[in-house]
Design a protein around this motif. Structure first.
Motif, PDB file in Angstrom:
ATOM      1  N   ARG A   1       0.808  -1.221   0.000  1.00 57.11           N
ATOM      2  CA  ARG A   1       0.000   0.000   0.000  1.00 57.11           C
ATOM      3  C   ARG A   1       0.840   1.270   0.000  1.00 57.11           C
ATOM      4  O   ARG A   1       0.399   2.304  -0.468  1.00 57.11           O
ATOM      5  CB  ARG A   1      -0.930   0.012   1.212  1.00 57.11           C
ATOM      6  N   ILE A   2       2.043   1.189   0.552  1.00 54.71           N
ATOM      7  CA  ILE A   2       2.857   2.404   0.700  1.00 54.71           C
ATOM      8  C   ILE A   2       4.064   2.453  -0.224  1.00 54.71           C
ATOM      9  O   ILE A   2       4.753   3.462  -0.267  1.00 54.71           O
ATOM     10  CB  ILE A   2       3.303   2.579   2.165  1.00 54.71           C
ATOM     11  N   ALA A   3       4.338   1.389  -0.938  1.00 52.03           N
ATOM     12  CA  ALA A   3       5.564   1.301  -1.735  1.00 52.03           C
ATOM     13  C   ALA A   3       5.697   2.430  -2.757  1.00 52.03           C
ATOM     14  O   ALA A   3       6.801   2.920  -2.991  1.00 52.03           O
ATOM     15  CB  ALA A   3       5.651  -0.048  -2.430  1.00 52.03           C
ATOM     16  N   ASN A   4       4.601   2.855  -3.344  1.00 54.93           N
ATOM     17  CA  ASN A   4       4.666   3.950  -4.326  1.00 54.93           C
ATOM     18  C   ASN A   4       5.047   5.271  -3.677  1.00 54.93           C
ATOM     19  O   ASN A   4       5.736   6.086  -4.283  1.00 54.93           O
ATOM     20  CB  ASN A   4       3.341   4.100  -5.055  1.00 54.93           C
ATOM     21  N   ASN A   5       4.598   5.495  -2.451  1.00 53.64           N
ATOM     22  CA  ASN A   5       4.877   6.752  -1.761  1.00 53.64           C
ATOM     23  C   ASN A   5       6.182   6.723  -0.977  1.00 53.64           C
ATOM     24  O   ASN A   5       6.803   7.761  -0.752  1.00 53.64           O
ATOM     25  CB  ASN A   5       3.740   7.100  -0.807  1.00 53.64           C
ATOM     26  N   PHE A   6       6.571   5.547  -0.524  1.00 52.25           N
ATOM     27  CA  PHE A   6       7.783   5.394   0.276  1.00 52.25           C
ATOM     28  C   PHE A   6       8.630   4.266  -0.310  1.00 52.25           C
ATOM     29  O   PHE A   6       8.617   3.145   0.195  1.00 52.25           O
ATOM     30  CB  PHE A   6       7.440   5.078   1.740  1.00 52.25           C
ATOM     31  N   PRO A   7       9.386   4.557  -1.353  1.00 55.00           N
ATOM     32  CA  PRO A   7      10.176   3.502  -1.989  1.00 55.00           C
ATOM     33  C   PRO A   7      11.299   2.957  -1.101  1.00 55.00           C
ATOM     34  O   PRO A   7      11.764   1.846  -1.318  1.00 55.00           O
ATOM     35  CB  PRO A   7      10.733   4.167  -3.248  1.00 55.00           C
ATOM     36  N   GLN A   8      11.726   3.722  -0.105  1.00 58.02           N
ATOM     37  CA  GLN A   8      12.756   3.247   0.821  1.00 58.02           C
ATOM     38  C   GLN A   8      12.073   2.642   2.048  1.00 58.02           C
ATOM     39  O   GLN A   8      11.839   3.322   3.043  1.00 58.02           O
ATOM     40  CB  GLN A   8      13.666   4.391   1.255  1.00 58.02           C
ATOM     41  N   HIS A   9      11.713   1.389   1.954  1.00 59.15           N
ATOM     42  CA  HIS A   9      11.019   0.733   3.055  1.00 59.15           C
ATOM     43  C   HIS A   9      11.667  -0.606   3.371  1.00 59.15           C
ATOM     44  O   HIS A   9      12.281  -1.234   2.516  1.00 59.15           O
ATOM     45  CB  HIS A   9       9.548   0.521   2.713  1.00 59.15           C
ATOM     46  N   LEU A  10      11.551  -0.981   4.627  1.00 57.29           N
ATOM     47  CA  LEU A  10      12.093  -2.242   5.104  1.00 57.29           C
ATOM     48  C   LEU A  10      11.107  -2.874   6.063  1.00 57.29           C
ATOM     49  O   LEU A  10      10.307  -2.180   6.696  1.00 57.29           O
ATOM     50  CB  LEU A  10      13.417  -2.028   5.847  1.00 57.29           C
ATOM     51  N   HIS A  11      11.196  -4.182   6.187  1.00 54.83           N
ATOM     52  CA  HIS A  11      10.390  -4.913   7.156  1.00 54.83           C
ATOM     53  C   HIS A  11      11.314  -5.696   8.061  1.00 54.83           C
ATOM     54  O   HIS A  11      12.229  -6.369   7.582  1.00 54.83           O
ATOM     55  CB  HIS A  11       9.432  -5.878   6.433  1.00 54.83           C
ATOM     56  N   ILE A  12      11.105  -5.576   9.360  1.00 52.37           N
ATOM     57  CA  ILE A  12      11.822  -6.402  10.316  1.00 52.37           C
ATOM     58  C   ILE A  12      10.826  -6.928  11.339  1.00 52.37           C
ATOM     59  O   ILE A  12       9.727  -6.394  11.493  1.00 52.37           O
ATOM     60  CB  ILE A  12      12.978  -5.658  11.034  1.00 52.37           C
ATOM     61  N   LYS A  13      11.236  -7.958  12.036  1.00 47.02           N
ATOM     62  CA  LYS A  13      10.412  -8.523  13.102  1.00 47.02           C
ATOM     63  C   LYS A  13      10.706  -7.779  14.398  1.00 47.02           C
ATOM     64  O   LYS A  13      11.764  -7.162  14.553  1.00 47.02           O
ATOM     65  CB  LYS A  13      10.703 -10.007  13.255  1.00 47.02           C
ATOM     66  N   ALA A  14       9.759  -7.850  15.327  1.00 42.22           N
ATOM     67  CA  ALA A  14       9.914  -7.151  16.607  1.00 42.22           C
ATOM     68  C   ALA A  14      11.188  -7.571  17.322  1.00 42.22           C
ATOM     69  O   ALA A  14      11.844  -6.750  17.966  1.00 42.22           O
ATOM     70  CB  ALA A  14       8.695  -7.403  17.479  1.00 42.22           C
ATOM     71  N   SER A  15      11.568  -8.823  17.196  1.00 41.78           N
ATOM     72  CA  SER A  15      12.772  -9.314  17.871  1.00 41.78           C
ATOM     73  C   SER A  15      14.056  -8.698  17.318  1.00 41.78           C
ATOM     74  O   SER A  15      15.104  -8.752  17.964  1.00 41.78           O
ATOM     75  CB  SER A  15      12.847 -10.839  17.757  1.00 41.78           C
ATOM     76  N   GLU A  16      14.000  -8.078  16.151  1.00 39.99           N
ATOM     77  CA  GLU A  16      15.175  -7.476  15.524  1.00 39.99           C
ATOM     78  C   GLU A  16      15.319  -5.980  15.787  1.00 39.99           C
ATOM     79  O   GLU A  16      16.326  -5.381  15.426  1.00 39.99           O
ATOM     80  CB  GLU A  16      15.116  -7.694  14.011  1.00 39.99           C
ATOM     81  N   VAL A  17      14.326  -5.387  16.420  1.00 41.74           N
ATOM     82  CA  VAL A  17      14.311  -3.923  16.596  1.00 41.74           C
ATOM     83  C   VAL A  17      15.534  -3.433  17.354  1.00 41.74           C
ATOM     84  O   VAL A  17      16.208  -2.505  16.917  1.00 41.74           O
ATOM     85  CB  VAL A  17      13.014  -3.457  17.284  1.00 41.74           C
ATOM     86  N   ARG A  18      15.850  -4.038  18.472  1.00 41.11           N
ATOM     87  CA  ARG A  18      16.960  -3.542  19.314  1.00 41.11           C
ATOM     88  C   ARG A  18      18.293  -3.583  18.594  1.00 41.11           C
ATOM     89  O   ARG A  18      19.131  -2.712  18.787  1.00 41.11           O
ATOM     90  CB  ARG A  18      17.022  -4.310  20.621  1.00 41.11           C
ATOM     91  N   GLN A  19      18.523  -4.559  17.750  1.00 41.67           N
ATOM     92  CA  GLN A  19      19.810  -4.634  17.064  1.00 41.67           C
ATOM     93  C   GLN A  19      19.840  -3.847  15.768  1.00 41.67           C
ATOM     94  O   GLN A  19      20.909  -3.493  15.280  1.00 41.67           O
ATOM     95  CB  GLN A  19      20.202  -6.090  16.800  1.00 41.67           C
ATOM     96  N   GLU A  20      18.692  -3.523  15.186  1.00 45.99           N
ATOM     97  CA  GLU A  20      18.663  -2.906  13.863  1.00 45.99           C
ATOM     98  C   GLU A  20      18.237  -1.439  13.824  1.00 45.99           C
ATOM     99  O   GLU A  20      18.546  -0.738  12.880  1.00 45.99           O
ATOM    100  CB  GLU A  20      17.720  -3.701  12.941  1.00 45.99           C
TER     101      GLU A  20
END
Length: 73
Positions: free
Chosen positions: A23-42
């Motif tokens: 839904r947002i790829a056209n407006n925000f081409p710089q996007h990433l997905h991570i899991k909640a467990s990866e937030v602190r390290q990333e």
């Protein structure tokens, strides 16, 4: 302007993250997905300007929200 904004989607549900990104790829081409467990390290390395957090169960969602808001200006 939104082309320069780095968007991070934090979700344990791969299908939900893909739906959000589609839904947002056209407006925000710089996007990433991570899991909640990866937030602190990333989060510091990725340095997103915008974060979409799908709240995980329990207290983890609130902890992540506080952590993200403290780590990002």
């Amino acid at each position: 302007m939104s082309e320069d904004v780095k968007l991070l989607v934090v979700s344990e549900d791969e299908a939900h993250a893909e739906d959000v990104i589609s839904r947002i790829a056209n407006n925000f081409p710089q996007h990433l997905h991570i899991k909640a467990s990866e937030v602190r390290q990333e989060i510091a390395r990725l340095g997103p300007e915008l974060v979409i957090l799908q709240e995980p169960g329990g207290d983890l969602g609130l902890q992540l929200l506080h952590y993200i808001s403290n780590e990002l200006p």
